[in-house]
Design a protein around this motif. Structure first.
Motif, PDB file in Angstrom:
ATOM      1  N   THR A  48       0.704  -1.254  -0.132  1.00  0.00           N
ATOM      2  CA  THR A  48       0.076   0.065   0.007  1.00  0.00           C
ATOM      3  C   THR A  48       0.951   1.163   0.016  1.00  0.00           C
ATOM      4  O   THR A  48       0.202   2.136  -0.326  1.00  0.00           O
ATOM      5  N   LEU A  50       3.178   2.044  -1.879  1.00  0.00           N
ATOM      6  CA  LEU A  50       3.335   2.272  -3.309  1.00  0.00           C
ATOM      7  C   LEU A  50       2.241   2.901  -4.053  1.00  0.00           C
ATOM      8  O   LEU A  50       2.232   3.367  -5.027  1.00  0.00           O
ATOM      9  N   ARG A  52      -1.604   2.907  -5.700  1.00  0.00           N
ATOM     10  CA  ARG A  52      -2.319   2.124  -6.371  1.00  0.00           C
ATOM     11  C   ARG A  52      -1.744   0.964  -7.065  1.00  0.00           C
ATOM     12  O   ARG A  52      -0.546   1.181  -7.743  1.00  0.00           O
ATOM     13  N   VAL A  53      -2.109  -0.162  -6.810  1.00  0.00           N
ATOM     14  CA  VAL A  53      -1.577  -1.394  -7.673  1.00  0.00           C
ATOM     15  C   VAL A  53      -2.365  -2.014  -8.491  1.00  0.00           C
ATOM     16  O   VAL A  53      -3.551  -2.314  -8.097  1.00  0.00           O
ATOM     17  N   ALA A  90       2.716  -1.273  -9.799  1.00  0.00           N
ATOM     18  CA  ALA A  90       2.626  -0.320  -9.023  1.00  0.00           C
ATOM     19  C   ALA A  90       2.167   1.148  -9.736  1.00  0.00           C
ATOM     20  O   ALA A  90       3.077   1.745 -10.217  1.00  0.00           O
ATOM     21  N   SER A 107       8.350  -0.253 -10.205  1.00  0.00           N
ATOM     22  CA  SER A 107       6.900  -0.312 -10.396  1.00  0.00           C
ATOM     23  C   SER A 107       6.563  -1.816 -10.618  1.00  0.00           C
ATOM     24  O   SER A 107       5.258  -2.231 -10.636  1.00  0.00           O
ATOM     25  N   ALA A 113       5.123  -9.310  -7.225  1.00  0.00           N
ATOM     26  CA  ALA A 113       4.639  -8.894  -8.238  1.00  0.00           C
ATOM     27  C   ALA A 113       4.207  -9.459  -9.630  1.00  0.00           C
ATOM     28  O   ALA A 113       3.796  -9.094 -10.794  1.00  0.00           O
TER      29      ALA A 113
END
Length: 205
Positions: A48, A50, A52-53, A90, A107, A113
């Motif tokens: 969180t 970072l 919005r994911v 991210a 990101s 990820a």
């Protein structure tokens, strides 16, 4: 193990992100760290801090032999299985890095990820360039695509990447996301399907 990923490989996704449909002059390649890999139904812990994911649902292929400078006509020999994966992004961080003219690896390559599903032998499908896949969140389909819409095929991508990197057994290739990306939230339940097979399932926390 290397985790390769392809950007901008579906026209409608390019339109939703950049306002226009187009095909890049060459495949857009980036890598994720091996610690990005999320498998075996383990939960995705949203970073969180970072911002919005977003989820980006993709067909993923598994490299099965050593290869360098592979001709496109032989590329099909270098992968043996496919699945569905999610290239988590991210988005706020990516936008900041892009606007500053900086690399945006951070990101895309953070821990967890690269969610990945159960492998299916590619021989179980007539043509991997005609596979439908989709992502359900909390029982509702939020993103769907077909590999026939890829701007660069799997074989083209493998031939291209192998000019720069030696491919090794166990390397993984995320082949790009169609339109429909969106944010993931705490307590979301994610399920990924390849044709009618559920190959991916986990929770966001």
């Amino acid at each position: 193990m290397k985790i390769f990923a392809i950007g901008k490989n579906y026209s409608l996704h390019n339109q939703e992100m950049e306002g226009r449909e187009y095909k890049p002059e060459e495949p857009v390649i980036f890598l994720k760290a091996d610690s990005s890999l999320l498998k075996d139904h383990k939960p995705f812990f949203i970073p969180t801090e970072l911002g919005r994911v977003d989820y980006e649902t993709e067909m993923v292929v598994r490299i099965c032999r050593l290869g360098k400078s592979i001709p496109q006509r032989f590329a099909h020999r270098y992968y043996d299985a496919v699945t569905v994966g999610i290239d988590f992004t991210a988005r706020d961080l990516q936008d900041r890095l892009k606007n500053a003219g900086l690399p945006w690896d951070l990101s895309k390559g953070f821990d967890g990820a690269a969610a990945i599903g159960e492998w299916i032998d590619k021989e179980k499908f007539l043509n991997i360039q005609a596979l439908h896949f989709h992502l359900d969140i909390n029982g509702k389909t939020v993103q769907a695509g077909c590999t026939s819409d890829m701007l660069y095929t799997v074989d083209e991508i493998i031939a291209y990447i192998s000019q720069f990197y030696t491919l090794k057994t166990g390397d993984i290739l995320y082949t790009g996301t169609p339109a429909g990306v969106g944010p993931v939230h705490i307590n979301d339940h994610l399920e990924g399907y390849l044709e009618d097979r559920k190959v991916l399932e986990f929770n966001a926390k």
